[in-house]
Design an enzyme around this catalytic site. Structure first.
Site, mmCIF file in Angstrom:
data_model
loop_
_atom_site.group_PDB
_atom_site.id
_atom_site.type_symbol
_atom_site.label_atom_id
_atom_site.label_comp_id
_atom_site.label_asym_id
_atom_site.label_seq_id
_atom_site.Cartn_x
_atom_site.Cartn_y
_atom_site.Cartn_z
ATOM 1 C CG HIS A 202 7.544 -11.554 16.403
ATOM 2 N ND1 HIS A 202 7.391 -10.571 17.365
ATOM 3 C CD2 HIS A 202 8.892 -11.740 16.294
ATOM 4 C CE1 HIS A 202 8.577 -10.192 17.801
ATOM 5 N NE2 HIS A 202 9.517 -10.887 17.178
ATOM 6 C CG HIS B 182 12.478 -14.586 15.535
ATOM 7 N ND1 HIS B 182 13.429 -14.799 16.491
ATOM 8 C CD2 HIS B 182 11.821 -13.445 15.903
ATOM 9 C CE1 HIS B 182 13.385 -13.823 17.384
ATOM 10 N NE2 HIS B 182 12.406 -12.982 17.078
ATOM 11 C CG HIS C 96 9.333 -12.839 21.341
ATOM 12 N ND1 HIS C 96 9.848 -13.945 20.696
ATOM 13 C CD2 HIS C 96 9.789 -11.766 20.650
ATOM 14 C CE1 HIS C 96 10.590 -13.554 19.679
ATOM 15 N NE2 HIS C 96 10.558 -12.244 19.616
ATOM 16 C CG HIS D 91 37.102 -11.838 21.657
ATOM 17 N ND1 HIS D 91 36.813 -11.513 22.954
ATOM 18 C CD2 HIS D 91 37.295 -10.661 21.010
ATOM 19 C CE1 HIS D 91 36.816 -10.196 23.084
ATOM 20 N NE2 HIS D 91 37.104 -9.653 21.918
ATOM 21 C CD GLU E 177 34.532 -6.270 24.045
ATOM 22 O OE1 GLU E 177 34.650 -7.471 24.357
ATOM 23 O OE2 GLU E 177 35.390 -5.417 24.302
HETATM 24 MN MN MN Z 1 11.520 -11.161 17.953
HETATM 25 MN MN MN Z 2 37.234 -7.621 21.477
#
Ligand code: MN
Ligand code: MN
Length: 396
Positions: free
Chosen positions: A102, A104, A147, A281, A339
């Site tokens: 598939h 995307h 992939h 951030h 994170e």
């Molecule tokens: Mn995928």
């Molecule tokens: Mn953080």
């Protein structure tokens, strides 16, 4: 109610009462198991205030998609509306189980949690990539690149896509396209009789059970154009961590994993009693996935707004762009979490570092802090960081 039962309820069931006496008992309808898991929702710290949207969603509160060959579940903007930058899918495949061919529009970043799988991909220049992925390894497929994933043994992984609206259930799959193409067109396209397509699936297959594939060497296909120039695989757990007192971090972004142009991540370890320091951030929202342990995080969004959430393995957390936060290990085991950012670079601003590198008179007059904190800042150990912008876990 008997006196004994009353005693039991008052002493073993958490109550919405703060240590200063605020609140009162909850003897009404309630989900005590949930309350036990959310001590900072039941009794928020006194410093919490104002309106913040929900910043946590557990994969345990999502609906499993069960297939022969594996399962999947997802946390997208539909589950956690604030999480617009990234969506996550938790998937497991059996030995031989296949997430079908598939593609995307979104980039796909993945972290292998348990077991091993084989991934395949082909790029726009006819260059291919086939690799085996083990625990602690990543992969990254750029947008639009076709992939597949196949379990070499029972395996489980986290997939992250660079759009919160993504759903893994409506990607472009090879079976779906075949099913919705006239047979005479398939015949013309491949130059074979229509009978060759007599038993193709009548719609998207998504996940199916197949035989466990042979060793990689036997499945490799030599493309005349060669392999993809930038590897789609990265061995994150094999990367030596940056160690700090109380934890460690492994950072992966386009500087050390050049294929990963839209997703940056940090694999963070926090020892019991330690915390990921107060920081923010400056590049984008943070999407978190908790791997082990228990944690709490308060997010500060300015204007007096702050809200605290509790996390455990399998939870997703979210921190809006540039808002202040910390993550405390509140359990007895080591806390591990990811994170993840929709960005080419991992970036973080440390509160400690900011203060240590600012004239001390300003800090003192601004915060009215005592000599103890000023002495710590004067030692100026925070500016000595090995990784830019990522510094320190103070032990409690
Ligand atoms: Mn995928
Ligand atoms: Mn953080």
């Amino acid at each position: 109610m008997s006196k004994q039962k009353d005693y039991h309820i008052r002493n073993h069931i958490p109550q919405p009462i703060r240590s200063d006496g605020a609140g009162t008992v909850d003897d009404g309808p309630r989900n005590i198991m949930r309350d036990l898991q959310n001590p900072d929702l039941l009794v928020p710290p006194k410093t919490d205030s104002g309106l913040l949207p929900n910043l946590r969603f557990s994969f345990s509160d999502t609906s499993m998609k069960l297939n022969f060959g594996g399962w999947s579940r997802e946390v997208t903007v539909r589950e956690l509306p604030i999480a617009t930058t990234l969506a996550g899918v938790n998937m497991s495949l059996t030995a031989g189980g296949v997430r079908e061919l598939h593609w995307h529009k979104e980039a796909e970043w993945a972290y292998m949690l348990l077991g091993r799988a084989r991934i395949t991909a082909v790029d726009q220049d006819g260059r291919n990539f086939i690799a085996d992925i083990g625990p602690g390894d990543l992969w990254y497929f750029p947008p639009g690149i076709p992939h597949s994933i196949q379990g070499l043994e029972q395996c489980e992984f986290l997939l992250v896509f660079d759009d919160g609206n993504f759903t893994d259930l409506s990607t472009l799959s090879i079976s779906d396209w075949f099913a919705h193409t006239p047979k005479d067109v398939l015949s013309a396209n491949f130059g074979v009789p229509e009978e060759a397509f007599a038993s193709i699936p009548d719609g998207q297959v998504y996940i199916y059970q197949a035989e466990v594939p042979p060793p990689l060497i036997e499945q490799k296909i030599q493309s005349p154009s060669g392999e993809v120039p930038l590897s789609f695989k990265f061995e994150l757990l094999k990367q030596p961590p940056f160690k700090t007192p109380g934890g460690s971090v492994r950072i992966v972004d386009s500087t050390n994993f050049p294929a990963s142009k839209t997703i940056a991540a940090a694999l963070v370890e926090v020892e019991p009693g330690a915390m990921r320091e107060m920081h923010w951030h400056p590049n984008n929202d943070e999407w978190q996935y908790y791997l082990t342990g228990e944690a709490r995080m308060t997010v500060f969004t300015g204007n007096g707004n702050a809200r605290t959430f509790d996390f455990r393995a399998g939870d997703v957390g979210y921190v809006p762009f540039a808002t202040g936060h910390y993550i405390q290990n509140t359990g007895s085991e080591t806390l591990w979490f990811l994170e993840i950012f929709k960005s080419d670079r991992f970036e973080d601003v440390s509160l400690n570092q900011w203060m240590a590198l600012t004239p001390k008179d300003l800090i003192r007059s601004n915060l009215h802090v005592g000599p103890v904190l000023m002495d710590v800042l004067r030692k100026e150990k925070w500016p000595v960081v090995k990784y830019p912008g990522f510094s320190y876990y103070p032990k409690k």
